[in-house]
Design a protein around this motif. Structure first.
Motif, mmCIF file in Angstrom:
data_model
loop_
_atom_site.group_PDB
_atom_site.id
_atom_site.type_symbol
_atom_site.label_atom_id
_atom_site.label_comp_id
_atom_site.label_asym_id
_atom_site.label_seq_id
_atom_site.Cartn_x
_atom_site.Cartn_y
_atom_site.Cartn_z
ATOM 1 N N ASN A 1 0.808 -1.224 0.000
ATOM 2 C CA ASN A 1 0.000 0.000 0.000
ATOM 3 C C ASN A 1 0.842 1.276 0.000
ATOM 4 O O ASN A 1 0.379 2.322 -0.448
ATOM 5 C CB ASN A 1 -0.935 0.022 1.212
ATOM 6 C CG ASN A 1 -2.002 -1.051 1.130
ATOM 7 O OD1 ASN A 1 -2.337 -1.531 0.043
ATOM 8 N ND2 ASN A 1 -2.514 -1.456 2.272
ATOM 9 N N ASN A 2 2.059 1.192 0.515
ATOM 10 C CA ASN A 2 2.918 2.369 0.619
ATOM 11 C C ASN A 2 4.001 2.431 -0.460
ATOM 12 O O ASN A 2 4.870 3.297 -0.396
ATOM 13 C CB ASN A 2 3.607 2.399 1.999
ATOM 14 C CG ASN A 2 2.626 2.666 3.109
ATOM 15 O OD1 ASN A 2 1.561 3.224 2.891
ATOM 16 N ND2 ASN A 2 2.984 2.246 4.310
ATOM 17 N N LYS A 3 3.926 1.539 -1.423
ATOM 18 C CA LYS A 3 4.974 1.443 -2.430
ATOM 19 C C LYS A 3 5.236 2.770 -3.150
ATOM 20 O O LYS A 3 6.372 3.137 -3.404
ATOM 21 C CB LYS A 3 4.612 0.366 -3.456
ATOM 22 C CG LYS A 3 5.772 -0.065 -4.311
ATOM 23 C CD LYS A 3 5.360 -1.076 -5.360
ATOM 24 C CE LYS A 3 5.036 -2.394 -4.721
ATOM 25 N NZ LYS A 3 4.768 -3.455 -5.698
ATOM 26 N N GLU A 4 4.205 3.524 -3.428
ATOM 27 C CA GLU A 4 4.372 4.783 -4.163
ATOM 28 C C GLU A 4 5.063 5.861 -3.320
ATOM 29 O O GLU A 4 5.657 6.789 -3.845
ATOM 30 C CB GLU A 4 3.032 5.302 -4.667
ATOM 31 C CG GLU A 4 2.093 5.757 -3.551
ATOM 32 C CD GLU A 4 0.756 6.230 -4.071
ATOM 33 O OE1 GLU A 4 0.688 7.371 -4.552
ATOM 34 O OE2 GLU A 4 -0.205 5.432 -3.986
ATOM 35 N N TYR A 5 4.999 5.735 -1.979
ATOM 36 C CA TYR A 5 5.583 6.759 -1.115
ATOM 37 C C TYR A 5 7.061 6.517 -0.805
ATOM 38 O O TYR A 5 7.776 7.456 -0.467
ATOM 39 C CB TYR A 5 4.807 6.858 0.206
ATOM 40 C CG TYR A 5 3.348 7.135 -0.010
ATOM 41 C CD1 TYR A 5 2.934 8.354 -0.529
ATOM 42 C CD2 TYR A 5 2.391 6.179 0.284
ATOM 43 C CE1 TYR A 5 1.588 8.616 -0.745
ATOM 44 C CE2 TYR A 5 1.045 6.426 0.076
ATOM 45 C CZ TYR A 5 0.651 7.639 -0.446
ATOM 46 O OH TYR A 5 -0.673 7.891 -0.658
ATOM 47 N N ALA A 6 7.482 5.279 -0.859
ATOM 48 C CA ALA A 6 8.875 4.960 -0.526
ATOM 49 C C ALA A 6 9.400 3.872 -1.463
ATOM 50 O O ALA A 6 9.759 2.785 -1.027
ATOM 51 C CB ALA A 6 8.962 4.516 0.924
#
Length: 139
Positions: free
Chosen positions: A70-75
Motif C-alpha cells: 500500500n505504501n509502495k508509491e511513497y517509498a
C-alpha cells in the motif's frame, strides 16, 4: 578402587534408567518436583511460547507486506518494512539465544542449567511475541 568404579557405574545406570522411565511417563507440570521434571516442563513451556511466536510472526509478516504494498508509491527506494522486520527478527533471535546461553553458562555441569536456559528463552520469547502483536495497529 574397582569397587568405586562399579558403584559409580551402577549409580549412573540407575540414574539413566530413572530418567528414561520419567520421560516415558506423563509429567504433571503443575506439580513438578524433581529437577528432571522441572527441566522437562520448562522445555515444554518454551516450545509453546515458540509456537505462539511463530504464529504471531506469520500474521505480522503478512500485515507488514500488505502495508508495504500500500505504501509502495511513497517509498519506492527504501528497504521494505517486511525486509527490515525480518532483519530485526533475525538479530533478535541471535540476541535471545546468546543472552540465554550466557545466563545458563553460570550453571555449566549442573542439572539446573537446562531450566535456567529454557526459562530465559520462554520469558524473552513471550516478550517478543507481545512486541510483535503491539506493532500492528488495526486500521
Amino acid at each position: 578402587m574397582n569397587n568405586t568404579i562399579i558403584v559409580t557405574a551402577a549409580l549412573s545406570f540407575a540414574t539413566l534408567c530413572t530418567m528414561a522411565q520419567a520421560s516415558d511417563q506423563e509429567v504433571d507440570c503443575d506439580n513438578a518436583e524433581t529437577q528432571f521434571e522441572m527441566n522437562h516442563c520448562s522445555g515444554l513451556e518454551f516450545d509453546a511460547a515458540d509456537k505462539a511466536l511463530n504464529k504471531t510472526w506469520s500474521k505480522i509478516r503478512a500485515a507488514v507486506k500488505t502495508i508495504d504494498e500500500n505504501n509502495k508509491e511513497y517509498a519506492p527506494y527504501e528497504p521494505s518494512a517486511a525486509d527490515n522486520l525480518l532483519k530485526a527478527q533475525r538479530a533478535w533471535i541471535d540476541y535471545r539465544d546468546g543472552q540465554c546461553a550466557a545466563e545458563a553458562a553460570q550453571y555449566a555441569g549442573g542439572t539446573i542449567q537446562p531450566l535456567i536456559r529454557s526459562t530465559c528463552l520462554t520469558d524473552m520469547t513471550k516478550k517478543r511475541t507481545k512486541e510483535l502483536q503491539e506493532m500492528i495497529v488495526d486500521r
